[in-house]
Design an enzyme around this catalytic site. Structure first.
Site, PDB file in Angstrom:
ATOM      1  N   CYS A 121      -5.038  -2.623   0.180  1.00  0.00           N
ATOM      2  CA  CYS A 121      -5.883  -1.564   0.789  1.00  0.00           C
ATOM      3  C   CYS A 121      -7.368  -1.905   0.829  1.00  0.00           C
ATOM      4  O   CYS A 121      -7.971  -1.920   1.906  1.00  0.00           O
ATOM      5  CB  CYS A 121      -5.695  -0.257   0.029  1.00  0.00           C
ATOM      6  SG  CYS A 121      -4.086   0.474   0.291  1.00  0.00           S
TER       7      CYS A 121
HETATM    8  N1  LIG Z   1       0.352   0.775  -1.091  1.00  0.00           N
HETATM    9  C1  LIG Z   1      -0.824   1.345  -1.298  1.00  0.00           C
HETATM   10  O1  LIG Z   1      -1.487   1.133  -2.320  1.00  0.00           O
HETATM   11  C2  LIG Z   1      -1.365   2.307  -0.288  1.00  0.00           C
HETATM   12  C3  LIG Z   1      -2.435   3.136  -0.648  1.00  0.00           C
HETATM   13  C4  LIG Z   1      -2.967   4.013   0.286  1.00  0.00           C
HETATM   14  C5  LIG Z   1      -2.439   4.032   1.568  1.00  0.00           C
HETATM   15  N2  LIG Z   1      -1.395   3.215   1.896  1.00  0.00           N
HETATM   16  C6  LIG Z   1      -0.890   3.280   3.265  1.00  0.00           C
HETATM   17  O2  LIG Z   1       0.415   3.820   3.238  1.00  0.00           O
HETATM   18  C7  LIG Z   1       1.194   3.241   4.287  1.00  0.00           C
HETATM   19  C8  LIG Z   1       2.475   2.689   3.706  1.00  0.00           C
HETATM   20  O3  LIG Z   1       2.116   1.704   2.744  1.00  0.00           O
HETATM   21  P1  LIG Z   1       3.173   1.164   1.685  1.00  0.00           P
HETATM   22  O4  LIG Z   1       2.396   0.316   0.761  1.00  0.00           O
HETATM   23  O5  LIG Z   1       4.021   2.263   1.139  1.00  0.00           O
HETATM   24  O6  LIG Z   1       4.090   0.247   2.654  1.00  0.00           O
HETATM   25  P2  LIG Z   1       5.465  -0.477   2.294  1.00  0.00           P
HETATM   26  O7  LIG Z   1       5.535  -1.650   3.196  1.00  0.00           O
HETATM   27  O8  LIG Z   1       5.597  -0.663   0.820  1.00  0.00           O
HETATM   28  O9  LIG Z   1       6.572   0.595   2.731  1.00  0.00           O
HETATM   29  C9  LIG Z   1       6.748   1.032   4.038  1.00  0.00           C
HETATM   30  C10 LIG Z   1       8.217   1.365   4.279  1.00  0.00           C
HETATM   31  O10 LIG Z   1       8.341   1.888   5.611  1.00  0.00           O
HETATM   32  C11 LIG Z   1       9.553   1.417   6.169  1.00  0.00           C
HETATM   33  N3  LIG Z   1       9.448   1.512   7.632  1.00  0.00           N
HETATM   34  C12 LIG Z   1       8.736   0.736   8.489  1.00  0.00           C
HETATM   35  N4  LIG Z   1       8.828   1.188   9.733  1.00  0.00           N
HETATM   36  C13 LIG Z   1       9.619   2.281   9.687  1.00  0.00           C
HETATM   37  C14 LIG Z   1      10.091   3.181  10.674  1.00  0.00           C
HETATM   38  N5  LIG Z   1       9.725   3.080  11.944  1.00  0.00           N
HETATM   39  N6  LIG Z   1      10.921   4.160  10.271  1.00  0.00           N
HETATM   40  C15 LIG Z   1      11.279   4.288   8.980  1.00  0.00           C
HETATM   41  N7  LIG Z   1      10.853   3.472   7.999  1.00  0.00           N
HETATM   42  C16 LIG Z   1      10.032   2.485   8.358  1.00  0.00           C
HETATM   43  C17 LIG Z   1       9.676   0.006   5.653  1.00  0.00           C
HETATM   44  O11 LIG Z   1      11.014  -0.435   5.697  1.00  0.00           O
HETATM   45  C18 LIG Z   1       9.129   0.147   4.223  1.00  0.00           C
HETATM   46  O12 LIG Z   1      10.158   0.402   3.293  1.00  0.00           O
HETATM   47  C19 LIG Z   1       0.292   2.215   4.965  1.00  0.00           C
HETATM   48  O13 LIG Z   1      -0.353   2.805   6.063  1.00  0.00           O
HETATM   49  C20 LIG Z   1      -0.737   1.920   3.890  1.00  0.00           C
HETATM   50  O14 LIG Z   1      -1.958   1.500   4.428  1.00  0.00           O
HETATM   51  C21 LIG Z   1      -0.845   2.366   1.012  1.00  0.00           C
END
Ligand SMILES: NC(=O)c1ccc[n+]([C@@H]2O[C@H](COP(=O)([O-])OP(=O)(O)OC[C@H]3O[C@@H](n4cnc5c(N)ncnc54)[C@H](O)[C@@H]3O)[C@@H](O)[C@H]2O)c1
Length: 453
Positions: free
Chosen positions: A268
């Site tokens: 992030c």
């Molecule tokens: N990880 C962090 O620390 C964090 C913090 C703040 C914000 N975010 C934001 O949160 C969002 C998700 O991040 P994350 O770290 O959880 O990602 P991640 O990659 O760990 O998980 C995302 C999940 O979404 C699934 N996915 C993808 N496309 C899909 C679809 N069309 N339909 C259903 N499922 C789908 C994937 O298979 C995956 O399991 C991002 O926008 C990220 O910027 C993450």
């Protein structure tokens, strides 16, 4: 309340488990069958402290599906938490969000009654009220506002403390299409938070801007502390911890994220900063602070590599302890330790790696490195050691692990000051970045010459 969560990754599965543990009926959905199967088998799909405990205690209220209609029919509010990777310029890409929005919209079309869609993924300002709203309305055949609510609701969490951060949030940020949608979402949080967080409700664009501004502000503090550390490193008698501790006592500044050590990394912080810069430039605004923050951060990679190379001398085997971008997570994205390991390997050094959680990921990225079986194995096998995160386990490094029985003290570069210097007198030379002697002799003369001018 009945909640669905689309995307069961690092953020989505903790959110689903937290909501279920607080009494909501939750159905999760993910494109990857493994994540769906894990939730249904009562297993945490991702490693995150406390996640398994919450899943264990919420089995009867938490399940997952691959069927969008099932998820929508069995919920009144849906959180979309899918990836928004950065493109080559640093802009967050909405492809996965739009894919989810279209499938969700089609399922909402086939359902009657009010439904709220919540975008939790980090998106560029303008996305929620623009392309996301358009695609949702087109797919659902509904207009946002009447029987369809839309919110932007990013989470302010840190990997390693996601569950705690979700249970005890400082603030709930809600960008809302209208009062009804915002109130519905606020109600969900009122019952899921263990504390009484401040709730900030606003329009989409303000909420989108707050999200990237928060992370950018925090990274500015980190880079500021690292700049002070660079100055202290060139200034005999200076001690970055003394300086930042005093700075942090000023309530206008505060002590959080004000430690000179390694730069920031992870999925992030680095990209949010770049996204804000690109966004500001697109408006004709010069994002000097965000760009300087990023520049200071990038040069920490070379600063630490330079520091390591100048101190390890002829060491042929160097142990790197702490490989993730921060303690308590297996994530190695933008990890300064991985960069350091690569730099040393490229120079022919044999690098031993240790980390309690991130070792598998690090070995996959650095197959030429040697996998240490334990912290002790890593330290005992190395002629010089670099500690790259403040993981509490590293406090257990014992002086005898470093005693080589020769006159040459082993160099330990302790970027987070995990080890107390006096305990290691005689067996190891502890080097703390940001402590007066960073680059050795010559600095004192330069500093006093400037003072005299
Ligand atoms: N990880 C962090 O620390 C964090 C913090 C703040 C914000 N975010 C934001 O949160 C969002 C998700 O991040 P994350 O770290 O959880 O990602 P991640 O990659 O760990 O998980 C995302 C999940 O979404 C699934 N996915 C993808 N496309 C899909 C679809 N069309 N339909 C259903 N499922 C789908 C994937 O298979 C995956 O399991 C991002 O926008 C990220 O910027 C993450």
């Amino acid at each position: 309340m009945k909640v669905s969560v689309i995307g069961l990754g690092k953020l989505g599965s903790p959110l689903a488990a937290v909501m279920a543990s607080r009494g909501h009926e939750v159905v999760g959905l993910d494109l990857h069958q493994r994540f769906v199967d894990d939730i249904n088998a009562g297993r945490a799909p991702v490693p995150e402290p406390q996640l398994q405990e919450l899943i264990d205690k919420s089995r009867d209220r938490l399940r997952a599906t691959s069927d969008w209609q099932d998820a929508v029919n069995n919920s009144d509010i849906t959180f979309i938490i899918v990836p928004t990777p950065s493109d080559a310029k640093g802009v967050f890409v909405n492809t996965f969000v739009l894919d989810a929005v279209e499938k969700l919209g089609a399922a909402i079309r086939a359902k009657s009654g009010y439904h709220v869609v919540v975008i939790t993924s980090t998106v560029m300002p303008g996305s929620t009220g623009g392309v996301i709203r358009q695609r949702l309305e087109a797919a659902s055949g509904r207009t946002v506002g009447a029987d369809l609510g839309l919110c932007y609701n990013p989470e302010f969490i840190a990997l390693g403390t996601v569950v705690r951060d979700m249970l005890y949030p400082d603030v709930i940020l809600i960008g809302q299409s209208d009062e009804r949608a915002g109130s519905y979402l606020e109600e969900v949080y009122k019952t899921s938070a263990m504390n009484d967080p401040a709730v900030q409700r606003m329009n989409f664009i303000n909420a989108e801007l707050v999200k990237i501004s928060v992370n950018t502000y925090v990274t500015t503090k980190i880079s500021y502390a690292n700049m002070i550390s660079e100055i202290c490193g060139q200034l005999p008698g200076a001690d970055v911890d003394v300086v930042t501790a005093a700075l942090g006592k000023d309530t206008r500044i505060g002590s959080k994220y004000l430690k000179g050590a390694t730069g920031y990394g992870g999925p992030c912080f680095p990209r949010d900063n770049v996204a804000l810069s690109v966004f500001a430039r697109s408006l004709g605004v010069s994002p000097d602070v965000a760009e300087a923050t990023d520049r200071v951060n990038r040069r920490q990679f070379d600063r630490l590599a330079g520091l390591a190379l100048s101190h390890i001398g002829g060491a042929r085997r160097v142990g790197i302890v702490g490989l993730s971008y921060k303690p308590g997570t297996p994530v190695i994205e933008e990890s300064q330790a991985i960069y350091l390991a690569r730099t040393l390997i490229d120079r022919g050094v044999q690098v031993y790696l240790y980390d309690p959680l991130a070792l598998d990921n690090a070995m996959a990225a650095l197959p030429q490195a040697v996998r240490a079986e334990s912290l002790e194995h890593c330290v005992r096998s190395s002629d010089a050691v670099v500690i790259m995160t403040g993981e509490p386990e590293y406090k257990s490094i014992r002086p005898e692990w470093l005693n080589r029985g020769s006159d040459d003290a082993v160099v330990v570069i302790d970027t987070w000051r995990v080890l107390p210097r006096d305990t290691f007198d005689g067996v190891a030379t502890l080097v703390y970045p940001g402590f007066g002697q960073e680059q050795g002799a010559g600095v004192a003369a330069r500093a006093s010459a400037v003072a005299a001018e």
